[in-house]
Design a protein around this motif. Structure first.
Motif, mmCIF file in Angstrom:
data_model
loop_
_atom_site.group_PDB
_atom_site.id
_atom_site.type_symbol
_atom_site.label_atom_id
_atom_site.label_comp_id
_atom_site.label_asym_id
_atom_site.label_seq_id
_atom_site.Cartn_x
_atom_site.Cartn_y
_atom_site.Cartn_z
ATOM 1 N N CYS A 81 0.850 -1.190 0.000
ATOM 2 C CA CYS A 81 0.000 0.000 0.000
ATOM 3 C C CYS A 81 0.886 1.242 0.000
ATOM 4 N N ASP A 126 0.681 7.117 1.616
ATOM 5 C CA ASP A 126 -0.450 7.983 1.943
ATOM 6 C C ASP A 126 -1.786 7.242 1.880
ATOM 7 N N PHE A 127 -1.748 5.932 2.063
ATOM 8 C CA PHE A 127 -2.957 5.108 2.003
ATOM 9 C C PHE A 127 -3.952 5.577 3.068
ATOM 10 N N SER A 128 -5.162 5.867 2.654
ATOM 11 C CA SER A 128 -6.143 6.497 3.532
ATOM 12 C C SER A 128 -7.210 5.510 4.003
ATOM 13 N N PRO A 129 -7.919 5.840 5.085
ATOM 14 C CA PRO A 129 -9.039 5.004 5.529
ATOM 15 C C PRO A 129 -10.115 4.838 4.450
ATOM 16 N N GLU A 130 -10.290 5.870 3.627
ATOM 17 C CA GLU A 130 -11.277 5.777 2.548
ATOM 18 C C GLU A 130 -10.852 4.736 1.509
ATOM 19 N N GLN A 131 -9.563 4.710 1.183
ATOM 20 C CA GLN A 131 -9.050 3.684 0.266
ATOM 21 C C GLN A 131 -9.199 2.297 0.881
ATOM 22 N N LYS A 132 -8.938 2.194 2.152
ATOM 23 C CA LYS A 132 -9.100 0.916 2.847
ATOM 24 C C LYS A 132 -10.528 0.392 2.698
ATOM 25 N N GLU A 133 -11.502 1.254 2.892
ATOM 26 C CA GLU A 133 -12.902 0.834 2.786
ATOM 27 C C GLU A 133 -13.249 0.412 1.362
ATOM 28 N N ARG A 134 -12.688 1.098 0.364
ATOM 29 C CA ARG A 134 -12.950 0.720 -1.025
ATOM 30 C C ARG A 134 -12.385 -0.671 -1.327
ATOM 31 N N LEU A 160 -0.339 -1.123 8.633
ATOM 32 C CA LEU A 160 -0.979 0.183 8.664
ATOM 33 C C LEU A 160 -2.124 0.203 9.673
ATOM 34 N N PHE A 161 -2.554 1.402 10.025
ATOM 35 C CA PHE A 161 -3.712 1.631 10.896
ATOM 36 C C PHE A 161 -3.532 1.004 12.286
#
Length: 346
Positions: free
Chosen positions: A190, A193-201, A317-318
């Protein structure tokens, strides 16, 4: 997708049919899988190469080696030997393959073995006078003769198995439906700059089964390049004229990272697991300096001068590293009855 690959659809359909029949044979018990009463962890994928299996195996080795007797079992791709082989101090890279040799070279308190027949390999490891307590199966998700207790399946962030096709039109060597056999799915490589929104997608694409856990990881590059007991900082590389040599499935991540650091270099790209000829070695020795991957380093070390590699590690991540650790610890405790005290201190 290229026009050439689209023209290969009939062959992909035939290949998919063969794979489907084989999997049904295992699903209905016509082909038998072997189960084990000790911790057996499989790290694999559905596609061909480049998903990050080697860094993940090394992550597990570091996690387990201080409290458990660990062995890794690999096929030993492109090795020059046959059958079961247990690495010892005299083992060469050609005997066991580049990735197993990397484990053997870095971790002297684990057992490293190779055998294309995973059932036989496990049997031989357990016959040892001091058998391992945990076996890590490297790249064995599609080898259904062995039923691992914990299946970890990897998929690359920007080449998810959900978006791919079967060989030869795509890169899948097994059906997307087989992802249901995974206990853990790890989305690898990943971006920073992998975002929570990308994670959900991504989660919506994967649609994990009940009980499956999905983790997200990135690549952490070290701050220096290494050659034996020597190292050079990245800052010093701006003044060096070096060549990047790669023989891995997906070198683009490393190329992009080096360029992001403002480094200028020529890139000599070879096929995955490439065995370098004497002529190629002669040409490489004419270079002022070479930086390569750790897997390529074990193939080139001793043959190429002024050779360095850039170490990498897996980054969860996260803040999910502890959850992954807890899942692995729980599996080992359930299978062996042995609790790792190191896990409880994290």
């Amino acid at each position: 997708m290229s026009v050439v690959r689209k023209l290969l659809f009939p062959f992909s359909f035939l290949y998919a049919l063969i794979v489907r029949v084989r999997n049904l044979m295992y699903d209905y018990g016509i082909f038998k899988s072997v189960t084990y009463d000790f911790p057996l962890i499989c790290v694999g994928n559905l596609s061909v190469g480049g998903t990050g299996k080697t860094p993940m195996i090394e992550y597990l080795i570091r996690l387990l080696k201080d409290e458990h007797k660990v062995a890794s079992l690999s096929r030993g791709y492109k090795r020059k030997t046959k059958g079961f082989l247990l690495a010892d101090p005299d083992t060469r890279m050609e005997d066991i393959g580049d990735e197993p040799f990397q484990y053997h070279h870095k971790y002297n308190n684990i057992r490293v073995a190779v055998d294309a027949d995973r059932v036989n390999g496990i049997s031989e490891l357990m016959k040892l006078q001091d058998p391992p307590e945990v076996i890590l199966l490297d790249d064995a998700f599609q080898h259904r003769r062995v039923k691992a207790g914990l299946n970890i399946m990897l998929t690359v962030f920007d080449e998810l198995y959900t978006d791919d096709w079967m060989l030869p039109m795509g890169n899948l060597r097994d059906s997307r439906k087989e992802s249901a056999r995974a206990d853990i799915i790890i989305v690898t490589k990943c971006p920073a700059d992998f975002s929570p929104e990308q994670k959900e997608r991504v989660l919506r694409k994967i649609k994990p089964e009940k009980g499956q856990k999905v983790f997200f990881t990135g690549i952490r590059y070290e701050k220096e390049v290494i050659s034996g007991d020597r190292s050079l900082s990245f800052d010093s590389l701006t003044e060096k004229n070096f060549s990047l040599v790669t023989g891995i499935a997906r070198p683009s991540y490393l190329v992009k990272y080096l360029k992001s650091r403002g480094l200028k270099f020529e890139h000599l790209n070879f096929n995955d697991h490439h065995h370098f000829s004497d002529k190629e070695i002669d040409e490489l020795n004419k270079k002022e300096m070479i930086i390569t991957t750790e897997k390529d380093y074990v193939r080139l070390s001793g043959r190429v001068d002024r050779l360095y590699y850039l170490p990498i590690k897996v980054d969860f991540l996260f803040g999910e590293e502890q959850e992954f650790t807890t899942l692995v610890a729980g599996f080992i405790k359930d299978k062996s009855g042995v609790e790792n005290p190191a896990f409880n201190s994290n």
